[in-house]
Scaffold this motif. Structure first.
Motif, PDB file in Angstrom:
ATOM      1  N   ASP A  97     -49.446  26.676 -42.183  1.00 63.25           N
ATOM      2  CA  ASP A  97     -50.781  27.174 -42.913  1.00 63.25           C
ATOM      3  C   ASP A  97     -51.760  27.032 -41.719  1.00 63.25           C
ATOM      4  OD1 ASP A  97     -52.516  28.180 -44.687  1.00 63.25           O
ATOM      5  OD2 ASP A  97     -52.839  26.361 -45.545  1.00 63.25           O
ATOM      6  N   VAL A  98     -52.847  27.763 -42.180  1.00 66.28           N
ATOM      7  CA  VAL A  98     -54.226  27.255 -41.180  1.00 66.28           C
ATOM      8  C   VAL A  98     -54.795  26.198 -41.248  1.00 66.28           C
ATOM      9  CG1 VAL A  98     -54.453  29.935 -41.056  1.00 66.28           C
ATOM     10  CG2 VAL A  98     -55.496  28.635 -42.879  1.00 66.28           C
ATOM     11  N   GLN A 119     -54.492  27.949 -58.237  1.00 70.12           N
ATOM     12  CA  GLN A 119     -54.253  28.058 -56.783  1.00 70.12           C
ATOM     13  C   GLN A 119     -55.581  28.569 -55.988  1.00 70.12           C
ATOM     14  OE1 GLN A 119     -53.447  30.082 -59.594  1.00 70.12           O
ATOM     15  NE2 GLN A 119     -51.069  30.938 -59.322  1.00 70.12           N
ATOM     16  N   GLY A 176     -50.158  17.062 -42.611  1.00 70.42           N
ATOM     17  CA  GLY A 176     -51.116  17.871 -42.635  1.00 70.42           C
ATOM     18  C   GLY A 176     -52.353  17.076 -41.915  1.00 70.42           C
ATOM     19  N   ASP A 217     -46.320  39.163 -50.483  1.00 70.56           N
ATOM     20  CA  ASP A 217     -45.788  37.935 -50.411  1.00 70.56           C
ATOM     21  C   ASP A 217     -44.376  37.718 -50.879  1.00 70.56           C
ATOM     22  OD1 ASP A 217     -45.125  35.651 -52.552  1.00 70.56           O
ATOM     23  OD2 ASP A 217     -47.036  35.143 -51.206  1.00 70.56           O
ATOM     24  N   ARG A 241     -56.575  22.345 -46.704  1.00 68.95           N
ATOM     25  CA  ARG A 241     -55.703  22.827 -45.756  1.00 68.95           C
ATOM     26  C   ARG A 241     -55.289  21.898 -44.985  1.00 68.95           C
ATOM     27  NH1 ARG A 241     -59.980  28.074 -44.156  1.00 68.95           N
ATOM     28  NH2 ARG A 241     -58.780  29.437 -45.775  1.00 68.95           N
ATOM     29  N   PRO A 242     -53.826  22.120 -44.192  1.00 64.99           N
ATOM     30  CA  PRO A 242     -52.966  23.099 -44.599  1.00 64.99           C
ATOM     31  C   PRO A 242     -52.185  22.859 -45.710  1.00 64.99           C
ATOM     32  CG  PRO A 242     -51.831  21.424 -42.692  1.00 64.99           C
ATOM     33  CD  PRO A 242     -53.434  20.958 -43.363  1.00 64.99           C
ATOM     34  N   ARG A 243     -52.069  23.889 -46.377  1.00 64.62           N
ATOM     35  CA  ARG A 243     -51.527  23.791 -47.929  1.00 64.62           C
ATOM     36  C   ARG A 243     -49.960  23.509 -47.814  1.00 64.62           C
ATOM     37  NH1 ARG A 243     -55.049  25.643 -52.143  1.00 64.62           N
ATOM     38  NH2 ARG A 243     -57.017  26.167 -51.255  1.00 64.62           N
ATOM     39  N   PHE A 244     -49.253  24.256 -46.566  1.00 58.88           N
ATOM     40  CA  PHE A 244     -47.908  24.266 -46.420  1.00 58.88           C
ATOM     41  C   PHE A 244     -47.739  24.298 -44.815  1.00 58.88           C
ATOM     42  CE2 PHE A 244     -49.942  28.543 -47.591  1.00 58.88           C
ATOM     43  CZ  PHE A 244     -49.457  29.079 -46.269  1.00 58.88           C
ATOM     44  N   SER A 245     -46.386  24.414 -44.572  1.00 56.51           N
ATOM     45  CA  SER A 245     -45.968  24.561 -43.294  1.00 56.51           C
ATOM     46  C   SER A 245     -46.471  25.895 -42.428  1.00 56.51           C
ATOM     47  CB  SER A 245     -44.462  24.211 -43.121  1.00 56.51           C
ATOM     48  OG  SER A 245     -43.934  24.401 -41.730  1.00 56.51           O
ATOM     49  N   ARG A 293     -46.394  15.984 -47.611  1.00 56.63           N
ATOM     50  CA  ARG A 293     -47.186  17.221 -47.103  1.00 56.63           C
ATOM     51  C   ARG A 293     -48.488  16.526 -46.564  1.00 56.63           C
ATOM     52  NH1 ARG A 293     -48.060  21.233 -51.458  1.00 56.63           N
ATOM     53  NH2 ARG A 293     -49.934  19.815 -52.120  1.00 56.63           N
ATOM     54  N   ASP A 350     -61.603  24.297 -46.978  1.00 54.37           N
ATOM     55  CA  ASP A 350     -60.927  23.617 -45.837  1.00 54.37           C
ATOM     56  C   ASP A 350     -60.240  22.324 -46.543  1.00 54.37           C
ATOM     57  OD1 ASP A 350     -61.380  25.841 -44.522  1.00 54.37           O
ATOM     58  OD2 ASP A 350     -62.986  24.851 -43.139  1.00 54.37           O
TER      59      ASP A 350
END
Length: 689
Positions: A440-441, A406, A485, A243, A434-438, A481, A431
């Motif tokens: 992300d799936v 988390q 998303g 990570d 999601r997406p949790r961040f730029s 965010r 799901d």
């Protein structure tokens, strides 16, 4: 002129690992900026950082600024001298302040008059004169939220300072900064090298510290750590989960990295991998290892700051430390499974989502209703969507999630599977976030998409509904965010959803909890504002984005189709001329304050260029109808590009603002119809060449 290497090092107690890289780079940038502003010439400049030091090294630095000629203008000559040619007090004072006589002053003559002038050579300052202030300034601009004091003094810095090294070649630059006198000494590794080390020259810095068990080059140290971790993983026939955030932190914790392998009881692998991984990474700074199929192994890789003669003791100690952490995760997992997620719904009544908006239980019920609505629009199972929405927040009340926040959603999926919930429902619980961040799936299936969309819409509407939108960099509910998303899910999953409809549904469900009468408008504008960053990340030019934004489409998938169409249109040979023509038409219509006709009248045509344009547009209009109905914007704009030649000829041959009022209105009506055909897709007049 002399060129030498300059070394600046601040030796401290252990610096905060999560801040180290930022501190080092800011320090380096501040020094570089001041060197550039001072006009000093140099070669390469490099930053260094370890837990106990920040440093900058400058190669081939010229030791002195260039001398420069400066001009000091005095009073005008008609003021500097009286009628008899005697110097005035002002002139005498000016000459004295410059260390010259009036006779030595030159004259500066321009078309505006004549002035006294003194040209002086200003000697450049040496690095010895400049550096102390430069370092002090750089240190004062470091991002230190909470400086500390130590000892009996009043000096403040992020950590106590022990050494200050300022070397130019082999010369010590005298300075006292943070109450520490500059010298040519540095510290080695805390355990492997006792005492101070004297540097003979600045060039020897990296070599001498390496001999003292300090890998001072941050980037080289990180590269070494990555290489050793990968070697260890290969030894285990596995893949290390590296990570980037953890890697940065570990690199900032060690000066002499040594990579070792530890293991734990295989029985712990019966616990879902995610909490085990977070336990290893977040609590212990270990790198978990998976096999080739992605399954977690019962080994881990860790980085120590000591080259031990008995590494097995170091490994054993780390294995002892991780065991109770994993045992906690195992205990939480077994305990949580005793209670079905549905049984935790009532406990959500004790948790506030937001004081004015009510509990998490109420939020779950709203999410369930919106999820069902979205599933209906997507022709998906509405009952599954409602069920997933209702259970979406129940895992927040489990011991595992309260210990490892988390894994919210992920543990919900595992517990739902254990409870025998439908697989679509279980997957949707993971799901929803999601997406949790730029980058992300996205949610896997449409039921998950429905819950994710519902959750984000509910939060956006609720927070805007009580007049608490993000301000500046403050966004406590992560609304930016959420909006991005929302856009990503709808576009990338190709969902035929209208955000305006979803916002209306959410407002209805909130009822009288909302106090902002402009909630819908503000939420839609806020989401529209996120498109710029979304598309700029894809290298879409800002003028293309603005052309579509001017239409304010509320369906993200429709917005995306328009973006793709305008991007393609901009590559066509006719694009530049048509953008200019649309802008021209817009300007003409803006100045017209009359009423246009309902339709173009062919009987009022006076010029062949006018009839040609009308005929071409009439033919194109018939072609456009099916394209617009199916939202085939790219083909529609490509078809409209055919109008370039007749509209160019029209503007060349025809006077739009004719004297005859009926003819003028007829021509303006035709131009307005053409412009509206473009505007139905985007405002191409804003496109830049």
């Amino acid at each position: 002129m002399l060129k030498e290497t300059l070394l600046i090092e601040l030796g401290t107690e252990e610096l905060p690992p999560k801040s180290l890289k930022k501190l080092a780079i800011t320090f380096y940038q501040q020094i570089q900026q001041q060197l550039d502003e001072s006009g000093l010439v140099y070669g390469d400049i490099k930053w260094f950082a370890t837990p106990r030091r920040l440093a900058v090294k400058v190669d081939k630095l010229l030791g002195k600024q260039q001398d420069k000629e400066i001009e000091k203008r005095g009073p005008a000559t008609n003021v500097a001298f009286d009628a008899d040619g005697n110097p005035s007090k002002a002139a005498m004072g000016w000459a004295k302040s410059n260390g010259i006589t009036i006779e030595q002053a030159e004259r500066l003559t321009t078309d505006k008059g004549e002035w006294l002038l003194h040209k002086a050579l200003q000697p450049g300052k040496t690095i010895h004169e400049l550096l102390p202030k430069m370092v002090s300034n750089a240190l004062s601009k470091l991002p230190i939220p909470k400086p500390m004091r130590w000892g009996s003094g009043r000096t403040q810095f992020i950590r106590p300072v022990h050494t200050l090294t300022l070397l130019y070649g082999n010369e010590i630059i005298a300075a006292n900064i943070l109450n520490v006198e500059a010298s040519n000494v540095v510290t080695g590794h805390r355990f492997h090298h006792e005492g101070l080390i004297k540097l003979e020259t600045a060039d020897s810095y990296e070599r001498v510290l390496n001999e003292a068990y300090v890998q001072v080059d941050y980037q080289a140290r990180q590269k070494l750590i990555v290489g050793e971790i990968k070697k260890a993983a290969q030894q285990l026939q596995g893949h290390a989960l590296i990570d980037n955030e953890l890697l940065e932190e570990v690199t900032s914790l060690v000066e002499w990295p040594v990579v070792l392998i530890g293991s734990f009881d295989k029985a712990f692998l019966e616990v879902p991998a995610e909490p085990l991984i977070y336990s290893m990474k977040d609590h212990q700074k270990y790198f978990p290892v998976s096999d080739k199929k992605g399954n977690l192994l019962n080994q881990f890789i860790f980085v120590t700051n000591i080259e031990s003669k008995a590494p097995e003791q170091v490994i054993s100690g780390n294995e002892r430390v991780i065991r109770p952490r994993l045992a906690d995760a195992e205990f939480f997992y077994k305990t949580d499974k005793k209670y079905a997620l549905e049984s935790r719904l009532k406990s959500l009544e004790s948790v506030l989502f937001q004081k004015q908006l009510g509990t998490v239980k109420a939020k779950s019920e709203r999410i369930a209703s919106i999820s069902k609505h979205v599933a209906g629009l997507l022709n998906e199972n509405q009952e599954q969507a409602y069920r997933a929405g209702l259970l979406s927040k129940t895992d927040l009340m489990t011991d595992m999630v309260q210990e490892f926040p988390q894994v919210q959603g992920t543990m919900g999926k595992y517990y739902a599977e254990h409870d025998g919930e439908d697989s679509e429902v279980a997957q949707a619980l993971e799901d929803q976030y999601r997406p949790r961040f730029s980058g992300d799936v996205l949610p896997q299936a449409n039921i998950g998409c429905a819950v994710a969309v519902a959750d984000k819409i509910d939060t956006l509407v609720g927070i805007f509904g009580i007049n608490q939108p993000p301000k500046g960099d403050k966004d406590p509910f992560a609304l930016r965010r959420a909006a991005i998303g929302l856009i990503r899910i709808i576009i990338e999953k190709e969902l035929d959803l209208d955000i305006a409809d979803l916002v209306s549904k959410s407002i209805e469900l909130y009822g009288d909890k909302l106090s902002n009468d402009n909630t819908k408008e503000q939420v839609l504008n806020f989401v529209l504002g996120r498109y710029k960053s979304h598309y700029q990340e894809q290298s879409i030019s800002i003028d293309v984005i603005q052309a579509v934004l001017d239409n304010a489409p509320t369906e993200p998938l429709d917005f995306d189709k328009r973006i793709r169409a305008v991007t393609h249109f901009k590559t066509l040979p006719a694009a530049e001329a048509l953008a200019a023509a649309n802008k021209r038409v817009g300007n003409i219509l803006a100045k017209f304050d009359g009423v246009l006709a309902d339709s173009f009248d062919i009987n009022l045509v006076e010029d062949s260029a006018e009839s040609d344009l009308a005929n071409v547009y009439s033919r194109l209009s018939e072609k456009l109808l099916p394209m617009m109905k199916t939202k085939n914007y790219q083909d529609a704009l490509t078809a409209l590009a055919e109008i370039k030649q007749p509209i160019d000829l029209f503007f060349d041959k025809v006077m739009v603002m004719a004297d005859d009022e009926k003819v003028k209105i007829n021509r303006l009506t035709l131009l307005n119809q053409i412009r509206n055909s473009f505007l139905a897709i985007a405002d191409i007049s804003v496109l830049q060449s």
